[in-house]
Design a protein around this motif. Structure first.
Motif, PDB file in Angstrom:
ATOM      1  N   GLU A  13      -7.764   6.174  -0.488  1.00  0.00           N
ATOM      2  CA  GLU A  13      -8.778   5.678  -1.424  1.00  0.00           C
ATOM      3  C   GLU A  13      -8.924   6.577  -2.649  1.00  0.00           C
ATOM      4  OE1 GLU A  13     -12.451   4.695   0.436  1.00  0.00           O
ATOM      5  OE2 GLU A  13     -11.515   3.405   1.946  1.00  0.00           O
ATOM      6  N   GLN A  24      -7.889   3.210  -5.340  1.00  0.00           N
ATOM      7  CA  GLN A  24      -8.350   1.898  -4.892  1.00  0.00           C
ATOM      8  C   GLN A  24      -8.435   1.893  -3.366  1.00  0.00           C
ATOM      9  OE1 GLN A  24      -9.309  -0.536  -6.839  1.00  0.00           O
ATOM     10  NE2 GLN A  24      -8.486   0.092  -8.819  1.00  0.00           N
ATOM     11  N   PRO A  25      -9.486   1.319  -2.796  1.00  0.00           N
ATOM     12  CA  PRO A  25      -9.585   1.278  -1.333  1.00  0.00           C
ATOM     13  C   PRO A  25      -8.552   0.340  -0.725  1.00  0.00           C
ATOM     14  CG  PRO A  25     -11.331  -0.027  -2.334  1.00  0.00           C
ATOM     15  CD  PRO A  25     -10.649   0.692  -3.459  1.00  0.00           C
ATOM     16  N   PHE A  26      -8.141   0.655   0.485  1.00  0.00           N
ATOM     17  CA  PHE A  26      -7.208  -0.194   1.211  1.00  0.00           C
ATOM     18  C   PHE A  26      -7.881  -1.518   1.553  1.00  0.00           C
ATOM     19  CE2 PHE A  26      -5.401  -1.860   5.142  1.00  0.00           C
ATOM     20  CZ  PHE A  26      -4.047  -1.821   4.883  1.00  0.00           C
ATOM     21  N   GLU A  27      -7.143  -2.607   1.357  1.00  0.00           N
ATOM     22  CA  GLU A  27      -7.638  -3.922   1.752  1.00  0.00           C
ATOM     23  C   GLU A  27      -6.463  -4.853   2.010  1.00  0.00           C
ATOM     24  OE1 GLU A  27      -9.277  -6.644  -1.212  1.00  0.00           O
ATOM     25  OE2 GLU A  27      -8.887  -5.124  -2.754  1.00  0.00           O
ATOM     26  N   GLY A  74      -3.927  -1.346  -2.146  1.00  0.00           N
ATOM     27  CA  GLY A  74      -4.812  -0.189  -2.168  1.00  0.00           C
ATOM     28  C   GLY A  74      -4.230   0.981  -1.390  1.00  0.00           C
ATOM     29  N   GLU A  75      -5.095   1.955  -1.075  1.00  0.00           N
ATOM     30  CA  GLU A  75      -4.632   3.192  -0.451  1.00  0.00           C
ATOM     31  C   GLU A  75      -5.496   3.547   0.748  1.00  0.00           C
ATOM     32  OE1 GLU A  75      -3.970   5.906  -4.302  1.00  0.00           O
ATOM     33  OE2 GLU A  75      -5.779   4.664  -4.257  1.00  0.00           O
ATOM     34  N   PRO A 115      -2.153   1.095  -7.617  1.00  0.00           N
ATOM     35  CA  PRO A 115      -3.525   1.610  -7.522  1.00  0.00           C
ATOM     36  C   PRO A 115      -4.011   2.405  -8.725  1.00  0.00           C
ATOM     37  CG  PRO A 115      -2.347   1.974  -5.464  1.00  0.00           C
ATOM     38  CD  PRO A 115      -1.333   1.533  -6.480  1.00  0.00           C
ATOM     39  N   SER A 159       0.853  -1.196   0.000  1.00  0.00           N
ATOM     40  CA  SER A 159       0.000   0.000   0.000  1.00  0.00           C
ATOM     41  C   SER A 159       0.885   1.242   0.000  1.00  0.00           C
ATOM     42  CB  SER A 159      -0.908   0.005   1.231  1.00  0.00           C
ATOM     43  OG  SER A 159      -1.643   1.199   1.310  1.00  0.00           O
TER      44      SER A 159
END
Length: 270
Positions: free
Chosen positions: A145, A148-151, A141-142, A175, A74
């Motif tokens: 966001e 891309q959302p963090f996951e 992800g980031e 991302p 990330s």
């Protein structure tokens, strides 16, 4: 060549997704080859019990341990610390880092991830059930966001010996990058096609030196090359190539340029 999808869930997670690692070790005792008559009598008297106990040990030995590593992919997340059952197992893990594999018994573990040196800033705190096999647990992800959302995602790792070939897995974790094709030889050979963010795919190739060409995915795999990476691949070795960072870092939440982190996962003689 079409993608061989390997992004499969092999950890059953209670309430979310996460990371787990615990180191383990094995030990044994040598026994004497000498045996007296009394010992033989005792062995005969308890033969049935000992045999049953041995069967239980064989069943336990048949159970394979879990092999787990963590990848911090990330780009806008800080360095992190990882705790398992409230014990620190990794400290100050930076972006792009991929840990060694750690072994643990299958079971349920409490996992917490915090900002490095700041246990009050928790980014993940869940319980997860760890199953047999080798996996990479990757933060992608980031936090911002922006793209891309963090996951936290779990990738099954194939560490089997590729023999005289080399096995390479591509993990798309950039991302702001679109789905990509990866080619060699000015596009003459397609190694991966239409790999989107979060995807993982593996291919076996002849050992040697390669210039990997990363292109936006197109129907004919002929998009403009946006990056080229030189890699040297050895026979009998398994690799993971993590596409990380931003194609346009100036417009991103973090100044982390696009790159390819290539790590050796296993050797055939290990």
């Amino acid at each position: 060549m079409s993608r061989n999808q390997t992004r499969r869930r092999v950890l059953t997670i209670v309430g979310g997704t996460g990371v787990a690692m615990v180191a383990g070790c094995l030990g044994g005792d040598d026994s004497s080859d000498e045996m007296g008559d009394d010992d033989e009598d005792e062995m005969d008297d308890g033969a049935g019990e000992e045999m049953d106990h041995g069967t239980d040990n064989e069943e336990e030995m048949d159970e394979e341990p879990a092999e787990i590593r963590v990848a911090h992919l990330s780009p806008d997340a800080p360095n992190v610390d990882v705790y398992v059952d409230d014990e620190p197992v990794l400290e100050d893990v930076p972006f792009r880092a991929v840990s060694d594999y750690l072994e643990l018994d299958p079971g349920t573990y409490g996992v917490m991830i915090t900002a490095a040196g700041d246990p009050d800033t928790v980014v993940f705190d869940e319980e997860l059930e760890v199953m047999e096999g080798a996996v990479t647990v990757a933060a992608i992800g980031e936090l911002a966001e922006a793209n891309q959302p963090f996951e936290v995602t779990v990738l099954e790792d194939d560490l089997s010996d590729p023999g005289e070939m080399a096995r390479v897995r591509l993990v798309h974790a950039s991302p702001d990058a679109p789905a990509v094709d990866v080619t060699v030889g000015d596009g003459e050979t397609v190694l991966f096609e239409d790999a989107a963010f979060g995807d993982a795919a593996a291919v076996e190739v002849e050992p040697g030196n390669y210039a990997l060409e990363v292109r936006p995915a197109t129907e004919n795999n002929d998009g403009d090359v946006v990056a080229t990476f030189d890699v040297s691949l050895e026979a009998g070795t398994v690799y993971s190539a993590f596409a990380v960072g931003y194609l346009d870092p100036d417009a991103a939440p973090a100044d982390e340029p696009f790159d390819l982190e290539v790590v050796s996962d296993a050797h055939g003689d290990d």
